[in-house]
Design an enzyme around this catalytic site. Sequence first.
Site, PDB file in Angstrom:
ATOM      1  N   GLY A 148       0.762  -1.037   0.113  1.00  0.00           N
ATOM      2  CA  GLY A 148      -0.030  -0.041   0.121  1.00  0.00           C
ATOM      3  C   GLY A 148       0.770   1.238   0.028  1.00  0.00           C
ATOM      4  N   CYS A 149       0.295   2.247  -0.283  1.00  0.00           N
ATOM      5  CA  CYS A 149       1.055   3.594  -0.390  1.00  0.00           C
ATOM      6  C   CYS A 149       1.497   3.928   0.905  1.00  0.00           C
ATOM      7  CB  CYS A 149       0.158   4.849  -1.211  1.00  0.00           C
ATOM      8  SG  CYS A 149      -1.505   4.814  -0.614  1.00  0.00           S
ATOM      9  N   TYR A 150       0.557   4.203   1.952  1.00  0.00           N
ATOM     10  CA  TYR A 150       0.949   4.580   3.363  1.00  0.00           C
ATOM     11  C   TYR A 150       1.886   3.754   3.762  1.00  0.00           C
ATOM     12  CZ  TYR A 150      -2.872   8.033   3.760  1.00  0.00           C
ATOM     13  OH  TYR A 150      -3.732   9.043   3.613  1.00  0.00           O
ATOM     14  N   SER A 153       5.425   4.410   2.461  1.00  0.00           N
ATOM     15  CA  SER A 153       5.924   5.730   2.907  1.00  0.00           C
ATOM     16  C   SER A 153       6.432   5.588   4.488  1.00  0.00           C
ATOM     17  CB  SER A 153       5.015   6.815   2.669  1.00  0.00           C
ATOM     18  OG  SER A 153       4.053   6.979   3.715  1.00  0.00           O
TER      19      SER A 153
END
Lengths: 345, 345, 345, 345
Positions: A148-150, A153
């Site tokens: 996932g993107c979160y 990061s």
Amino acid sequence: MARVAVVGATGYAGAELIRILAGHPGVDLRLITSRQYAGVPIDSVYPAFHKRVDLVCEAYDADRVCREADVVFTALPHQLPMGIIPDLIRNGKRVIDLSADFRFRDQERYEAFYQPHTAPDLLAKAVYGLSEWYREQVRSARLIGNPGCYPTSILLPLLPLLKAGLIESRGIIADSKSGVSGAGRSASIGSLYCEVAESFKAYKVGNHRHNPEIDEVLSLSAGVDIHVTFIPHLLPMSRGMLSTIYATVRSGIDEQAVRDCLEAAYRDCSFIRILGPKKQPDTRCVRGTNFCDIGCYLDEKQRRLVLTSAIDNLVKGASGQAVQNMNLMLGYAETMGLDAVAYPL
Amino acid sequence: MARVAVVGATGYAGAELIRILAGHPGVDLRLITSRQYAGVPIDSVYPAFHKRVDLVCEAYDADRVCREADVVFTALPHQLPMGIIPDLIRNGKRVIDLSADFRFRDQERYEAFYQPHTAPDLLAKAVYGLSEWYREQVRSARLIGNPGCYPTSILLPLLPLLKAGLIESRGIIADSKSGVSGAGRSASIGSLYCEVAESFKAYKVGNHRHNPEIDEVLSLSAGVDIHVTFIPHLLPMSRGMLSTIYATVRSGIDEQAVRDCLEAAYRDCSFIRILGPKKQPDTRCVRGTNFCDIGCYLDEKQRRLVLTSAIDNLVKGASGQAVQNMNLMLGYAETMGLDAVAYPL
Amino acid sequence: MARVAVVGATGYAGAELIRILAGHPGVDLRLITSRQYAGVPIDSVYPAFHKRVDLVCEAYDADRVCREADVVFTALPHQLPMGIIPDLIRNGKRVIDLSADFRFRDQERYEAFYQPHTAPDLLAKAVYGLSEWYREQVRSARLIGNPGCYPTSILLPLLPLLKAGLIESRGIIADSKSGVSGAGRSASIGSLYCEVAESFKAYKVGNHRHNPEIDEVLSLSAGVDIHVTFIPHLLPMSRGMLSTIYATVRSGIDEQAVRDCLEAAYRDCSFIRILGPKKQPDTRCVRGTNFCDIGCYLDEKQRRLVLTSAIDNLVKGASGQAVQNMNLMLGYAETMGLDAVAYPL
Amino acid sequence: MARVAVVGATGYAGAELIRILAGHPGVDLRLITSRQYAGVPIDSVYPAFHKRVDLVCEAYDADRVCREADVVFTALPHQLPMGIIPDLIRNGKRVIDLSADFRFRDQERYEAFYQPHTAPDLLAKAVYGLSEWYREQVRSARLIGNPGCYPTSILLPLLPLLKAGLIESRGIIADSKSGVSGAGRSASIGSLYCEVAESFKAYKVGNHRHNPEIDEVLSLSAGVDIHVTFIPHLLPMSRGMLSTIYATVRSGIDEQAVRDCLEAAYRDCSFIRILGPKKQPDTRCVRGTNFCDIGCYLDEKQRRLVLTSAIDNLVKGASGQAVQNMNLMLGYAETMGLDAVAYPL
């Protein structure tokens, strides 16, 4: 040239895959599918592709995908991929799935936050595609659960420090901010221009499904049970994600030690840029690229470490990392097709 | 590999030149200059270039530029280029100037709208760099006056129709809208975020200096004196320009005849996309690219033709077209280094 | 205190009505209806109203509306109002309809662009609510067809000049630009943040339904058949509309004569601000207000007059003008509840 | 009617003061000053004020200000106010200063982060204008040090909980995000539209001057030395500020106890809205208003409390709170002139 198919081509992640793959020198993009737009040229859905990508969306047909492609990207809503991927794997395809369906090792955790899993045997075989951390496993994988993107990061700055024991595993906070494209291309009132412009707010506080994903990877890596307090916010912009992460450094650790650890961990990683003292990452500087820029600052009065990481949620947070994983699987240079520079403005 | 210098590298057009040239396979970017940032690495001015462009801004030194470069891009404010270009030309350099200093054939016209010209002998030798229309002259030119952004967006749709006699030369209107980057990177209150956001207005009505440039090129091309009513507007966005152009079709001309004429004129032009009936160009679809997308519609009740053209003001409207001209001058493929696809979102 | 109901309270125009009416000193807002949100407090739909507007959306019930309200605003999609308004009128209510259903005098024209009209007898009784031009009729009207946003922005600058014979009735062009809120609050892909940001384009070229509305009012006012070439564009912002209007001045007319005519026409109109020479209206300066700001410029070489008008499409272009009409109908001061100043930024 | 002057009228806070004061029923705004725009009508600087505010900027003249006004707002850059305020106070004026010059009780702290203080005797007499917490002192004050925007957004949610002992005083983090208007109207590259749009980043990490202000007020209130880790970020929008605050609840405290404490503390405070469970404040819902909206959430696994507070940085964070303080000083209703509703969109 790898023969490639994109299943679910008309969502934002799918479109971004097409953009990247269309310019990838080692890829022959043969087939794109879309339930909603079957029969429609992709440049009618995304006119930016006019005279650049000459493909027509097709209805999904497993036989045809298996015939035409060696590598299949699935960019579908959660739950759909686990229905079609087992068949693709059986047919010897390499599959990179951008949904959450194959991101978890722990079936129960997945089912607690999503729904019953219908292909649990594949969970053990799937590799979590955080490229910089699972590079070797990705190389030999048949199935990638693309992060996932979160989580991307948040994990990239935290993992080196946790592994090296520079920070406490307890009390970690991730205050994350995402552009609107993270919500996808579905027509919902919350994503309308007039609802987002000049607006900023936290959302899904306490129940965002990326939280268990973050916790699982951190816990597995650190060997202890870790829970991150994760608060996502919605930014009035299209693309880009910045996570500001708060952790407590172990006694005696200063800011330089943290930076050294990050630099050592990512020395050979083309997509990770560790910024120097007093520099802060800006989402604009990674827009459209596969970079993750990381800054750090230590508030010494509280021994509080502040990590900041910027990615493009659609690239390193989704489609770019998916292509990076494909490059690894195919033995290509890891950066192939991913060497774009962000616009200076 | 052409050895290239960018003089005036830290304005928006200069930065965009660097972005494009850094990824150009036929270019060795050797030298960038900046008065304001001499001695500063370009990635400190534009952090997007970090780990991608490893150059330090230098003060301008004619000898050094002549020694290091064969092609020189000048991206300076008007009036400065005419001070340094004669020397570069004498030294056998190819020069592409992005200012207005060498756009005019008519010295008086230039001086009426700018200031006295100190290198008037070069005006006759300079070629107006509207690539699709002056391709042959560009190929053999030593000095290019690279077109303004508004003129590019207005001339490209109009020229074929004027030349073919499909529209009247009188009564042409150009209602143009530009993103804020057209104002450059100088710190002026009018370009502040808070002054531009949720704002839309016409500006410099009746006295924008692109008006005489448009008029001169149209008049020379059509062989009659043409004056366009040109109204520029400021859009609340960074990049992108759309011109909506109103003209009167000659009797008997229908929409299809107009479209056929445009398609014929640009058949072999990779960067011009003529859209089909009922399709309208969108600045987002050309963002970051060298495309000019053109739509047309005929309001038959008034015989009023409505042409719409979209460009990225910093690319086809400035730095991209400059590189296109360099490609022509060097005998490269016209699209070399300019094949980017716009982001789908 | 007038007892007021808003039917269709949760669209953008409805919400804006509530905002204005809630602060109106002569209004008792008793009732708001919404099909979709019946039973839901309005501050759950629009949290901005929290602790300011304490009303719950109700399903529409004609009896209840008639019992509770003397003035009814209908802010529903076209076609619905003509189904409920006849009943309200029969019950002696004053009705201000924000849809197109009662804007036309010419039933055929309405039906050519919308659908069959089921209450044609009311068309003759309805008054077109362009307040500054139909003030007397509005005062005594029972039913107002509140103007469209584009027509408001185009008619206000044109009508004085056409009536005074300063401009030709032929060849008028309106190049209009609207914020996204004009598309309403329905969840459509075209209104998503990611589709609109950094985008600018013309839309519905040649078939926007405000074109016949503009043409009808101009033709009736001027006594000749008028057709305007009308090209709407979508701006990347929430609120605001600017129309740039091109017309040909009659021989001998100069810019000052035009400005004098506009100033004379609107001398006693609090909401119309005629700007001085070289000044251009900015949508930001009318945001949230009922102002229409008008600028003018004459390109003398072509005798081409350029009128620019800025409104907030949701206020003077919809709900503000509706309240202005209510004020007139009730004998209130025309500006009552409408004296907001735009934010300076 | 209070006779009022605004000194420093053309910055963003000054303009916002004018907007609010011009609509305030208890104020006669007599005088506005500006060094840069002396002699210029305010509606030339901010055309939004056209036909609404009919004042001309004057050069500052202490005698004239003392003659014309009873209440003086100073909206100048830090360091200037302490040069002129002592004189105003001596002349019996009530002064509300929007700079940092009179926010600190501790002269050394001020001087460590700003510059030497030239009116230190007034520090003890000045009242910190966080209206809800120093209401009684404000009522009788002659000089108000109006709080910074970040401190306002952070102190309002924290103070009740600290005072009640529900949270630990150690380990507090404030992750704050501000719109661009916080940087003021000075022409700096960092505030240009093209630098801010599609950008998000932390800035002034570790050295923002609001940090000591926050620490001083918290420490004084709690009676222990408190240091907050404060990380400000820049949002791509004009107005609005959201702080996400992390603190550790004392053992046995649950989310409802926190909410109850907040509600009790602000029961009689018109401008503080405590949101219910699972609701999060949105900057858009307070835009243009003097509200501070507060949400809370407890991550029980970590006993980590997450407070979120939204204000308009120019209103409750500056000019609105200044007017609120004036209302208190003059014995007016606290909400007078401050009852605006945010636009629903």
